[in-house]
Design a protein around this motif. Sequence first.
Motif, PDB file in Angstrom:
ATOM      1  N   GLY A  10      48.960  53.916   5.874  1.00 45.68           N
ATOM      2  CA  GLY A  10      49.176  53.135   7.094  1.00 45.68           C
ATOM      3  C   GLY A  10      48.223  53.444   8.216  1.00 45.68           C
ATOM      4  N   ASN A  11      47.317  54.399   8.017  1.00 40.30           N
ATOM      5  CA  ASN A  11      46.380  54.774   9.076  1.00 40.30           C
ATOM      6  C   ASN A  11      45.074  53.993   8.936  1.00 40.30           C
ATOM      7  OD1 ASN A  11      48.025  56.695  10.327  1.00 40.30           O
ATOM      8  ND2 ASN A  11      47.431  58.264   8.844  1.00 40.30           N
ATOM      9  N   ALA A  21      44.905  50.137  13.214  1.00 37.31           N
ATOM     10  CA  ALA A  21      46.191  49.626  12.747  1.00 37.31           C
ATOM     11  C   ALA A  21      47.243  49.794  13.831  1.00 37.31           C
ATOM     12  CB  ALA A  21      46.620  50.347  11.480  1.00 37.31           C
ATOM     13  N   SER A  22      48.228  48.903  13.817  1.00 37.68           N
ATOM     14  CA  SER A  22      49.303  48.958  14.789  1.00 37.68           C
ATOM     15  C   SER A  22      50.609  48.601  14.103  1.00 37.68           C
ATOM     16  CB  SER A  22      49.026  47.979  15.940  1.00 37.68           C
ATOM     17  OG  SER A  22      50.015  48.052  16.928  1.00 37.68           O
ATOM     18  N   CYS A  51      45.154  42.261   7.759  1.00 39.08           N
ATOM     19  CA  CYS A  51      45.505  43.169   6.664  1.00 39.08           C
ATOM     20  C   CYS A  51      46.808  43.884   7.008  1.00 39.08           C
ATOM     21  CB  CYS A  51      44.403  44.209   6.450  1.00 39.08           C
ATOM     22  SG  CYS A  51      42.744  43.484   6.260  1.00 39.08           S
ATOM     23  N   SER A  52      47.613  44.144   6.000  1.00 37.19           N
ATOM     24  CA  SER A  52      48.891  44.815   6.266  1.00 37.19           C
ATOM     25  C   SER A  52      49.204  45.857   5.190  1.00 37.19           C
ATOM     26  CB  SER A  52      50.027  43.781   6.325  1.00 37.19           C
ATOM     27  OG  SER A  52      50.232  43.181   5.061  1.00 37.19           O
ATOM     28  N   ASP A  53      49.894  46.893   5.599  1.00 36.92           N
ATOM     29  CA  ASP A  53      50.438  47.916   4.704  1.00 36.92           C
ATOM     30  C   ASP A  53      51.936  47.937   4.973  1.00 36.92           C
ATOM     31  OD1 ASP A  53      51.290  50.121   3.330  1.00 36.92           O
ATOM     32  OD2 ASP A  53      49.703  51.456   4.045  1.00 36.92           O
ATOM     33  N   MET A  57      53.465  54.495   6.734  1.00 36.13           N
ATOM     34  CA  MET A  57      53.105  55.888   6.494  1.00 36.13           C
ATOM     35  C   MET A  57      53.440  56.347   5.067  1.00 36.13           C
ATOM     36  SD  MET A  57      56.135  57.650   8.772  1.00 36.13           S
ATOM     37  CE  MET A  57      56.250  59.206   7.922  1.00 36.13           C
ATOM     38  N   TYR A  58      54.321  55.631   4.404  1.00 34.96           N
ATOM     39  CA  TYR A  58      54.643  56.001   3.026  1.00 34.96           C
ATOM     40  C   TYR A  58      53.505  55.550   2.106  1.00 34.96           C
ATOM     41  CZ  TYR A  58      59.193  56.672   5.137  1.00 34.96           C
ATOM     42  OH  TYR A  58      60.212  57.093   5.959  1.00 34.96           O
ATOM     43  N   GLN A  59      53.281  56.268   1.041  1.00 34.56           N
ATOM     44  CA  GLN A  59      52.059  56.101   0.256  1.00 34.56           C
ATOM     45  C   GLN A  59      52.252  55.319  -1.038  1.00 34.56           C
ATOM     46  OE1 GLN A  59      50.040  59.859  -0.191  1.00 34.56           O
ATOM     47  NE2 GLN A  59      50.300  60.402   1.963  1.00 34.56           N
TER      48      GLN A  59
END
Length: 370
Positions: A10-11, A21-22, A51-53, A57-59
Amino acid sequence: ETCDDWINNGNMFMAADRTAASNFVQGDTYWEVPLRTNATLHQFGLSYRICSDLDGMYQNQGFGSTGLTVYVSPITALRVVYRVLESSSGFVAGPGQKLVVSCVTGCNTTSEVHLAEDCTTGAVTSLGPNVTLPAKLYQEPGYQENEWIAELDTSTLQPGATFELCIDLDGVAGDELELGGSTFEAYISPVTALKFRAVQQLAGETLVVACDSCTQDTALYLASGDCTVRGGGVTTAPAVLAPTSTPGLWDAVLDASALTLGAEYRLCSDLDGLNNAYRPLGDTGLTVYVSGVVGLAGKFGGIARPGGTLELKITCTTVHSCGANAEAFLGTSCFDVGDLDPDAAPKSARMSAAAPLGPVAGYPLERVVP
């Protein structure tokens, strides 16, 4: 420009080809993502992928393309040039309509703008319904360093509607930058002129407006604030419109008794009425002054000669409507020079020096103007 799917925590830090990213922020019925561009790092006039995650923070997941893009516009403000000394000072459907855009960076003499319902339809090469031809930006003395002017032919735009300002920083002839939207809109006023631009602080005041597109459903009202936000300042109730014997001229009767003496109010319009959502509220570009003066006292005021003096007697609405500090002057039109764009008033404008109003013994409603 591309989404880095190998980053899965998420970074994302700001770089020349991306923003930082926000986190998503939940609204009432949608999600917001506050993103910040950088005028030094990022290229204005291009589209960037979103772009999105989704797990942040989870991988378990990485960044991926949403299939959506955002155009990065250099325009930070938009206003129209209202020609206050002409019969029509609004931004109307017709040739020679001027816009002033403020650019944070990137605007130049090859940049072109146009108005359209949708900026995603591609380059405009011919004049058509609800779209203007592109116009090059230029600068004039008297404006700010970051202000650019465009002169558009808006003859084919629908009165009473808003249109987005589209920009191509390197023009239709350039192939490095893209055409995109600015998020700023211009309202095409259905009201093209006012016979008189003043009312008394009374109920039942009448404005005579020129409006070919108006109907008796059209809402016209005066506002001290933004026309696009009902209740954003002091407003009158919508005027009652009645056609006159001249086609295209309407009597707009409104209650001005709660307005402030000596103040100017915007004339706002909604072509299809406040109860219909098809056409928006908009600023006609015309203003109305709340005057404390009823008229000249006596049969005739006199003849003014260049270099001479003239004494006029005026009748005020009430004993309080012409205050102790009130002044008056003669002019080809009444306006505040400091409020005008450099090219808003023609060079033919003429005015006398302002003079204080003096009392008239035995006539409390009268004042003398030396």
